[in-house]
Design an enzyme around this catalytic site. Structure first.
Site: not given
Ligand code: OAD
Length: 241
Positions: A97, A99, A114, A181, A183, A210, A226
């Protein structure tokens, strides 16, 4: 619950993705309503996109950066910070993330593989600077004063993620790997679970809304939010330590 081989851990690595910030109101990338439904990643998240239309790319990241002022960490972020503070061993947080919610939730030494929305980088002098406003092609580099020179300090598709050396060391030493969290679509992060299993000692847990693309690679899977699941998992780990 935990792996049979090991009941107490010394080196935990937690990999996080957009799902950990979803309950804070930060949009994920690939869910329904995810960012990549509204924007083509080829238009905003590649070096070619920036070369073609820097204004559009700067605007995209300016919006993301501004949105950070409207969100707060959620119980998943604070649970991981509590694990770092109270666990009798090392806890490394590697995040995809951009953020700053892990830090604002109290975590330390977060590895942003990232990049970070709160930083820009100068393409002329290579300086990296904390940056909290809107950046455009007229914004001068705070160090060398050139413009246009600043770009978001974000890893775009086709670029090498940051801090891979230290990440490799932490994965090699880890005895518990937790993925939260994400994919499992973007490498190299999606391959970390296989990396730690190749070394052979680590128990692996997926925490995700999921089953992810790579869910079957994990020894243990916990599916749900989460913000609900991580505080419980952290309680369990702190009881073991
Ligand atoms: P994705 O959007 O691909 O995946 C987010 C995952 O979080 C999905 O599997 C969701 O099911 C899950 N999720 C959503 N809400 C959740 C919740 N409340 N609790 C737990 N899980 C939840 O995001 P990433 O896997 O992080 O890269 O994407 C990886 C990279 O692709 C990003 O870092 C970004 C993107 O393109 C770059 O921009 C370079």
């Amino acid at each position: 619950m935990f792996g049979d081989k090991v009941t107490s851990y010394k080196n935990i690595v937690v990999l996080t993705g957009a799902g950990i910030s979803a309950e804070s109101g930060v949009r994920t990338f690939r869910d329904n309503g995810g960012l990549w439904e509204e924007h083509r990643l080829e238009d905003v998240a590649t070096p070619e996109a920036f070369a073609r239309d820097p204004d559009m790319v700067q605007r995209f990241y300016n919006q993301r950066r501004a949105q950070l002022n409207t969100v707060e960490p959620n119980p998943a972020h604070t649970a991981l910070a509590r694990l770092q503070a109270e666990f009798d061993g090392t806890v490394t947080i590697i995040t995809q993330n951009v953020d700053d919610l892990h830090e604002r939730g109290g975590a330390e030494d977060v590895i942003h593989m990232h990049g970070e929305l709160g930083k820009v980088r100068c393409r002329a002098c290579a300086g990296v600077f904390a940056f909290h406003g809107d950046c455009d092609q007229d914004t001068k580099c705070p160090a060398c004063a050139r413009a246009p020179a600043l770009r978001p300090h974000i890893v775009w598709f086709g670029e090498m993620p940051f801090h891979m050396d230290v990440i490799a060391d932490r994965l090699e030493a880890c005895d518990l790997f937790i993925s939260v969290g994400t994919s499992g679509n973007v490498y190299p992060a999606a391959g970390f679970v296989t990396n730690v299993q190749a070394v052979g000692r680590a128990h692996t847990i997926e925490v995700n809304l999921e089953p992810s693309e790579g869910a079957s690679l994990f020894a243990e899977r916990r599916h749900g939010k989460a913000g609900d699941l991580l505080p419980l998992l952290v309680d369990e780990l702190l009881r073991l330590s």
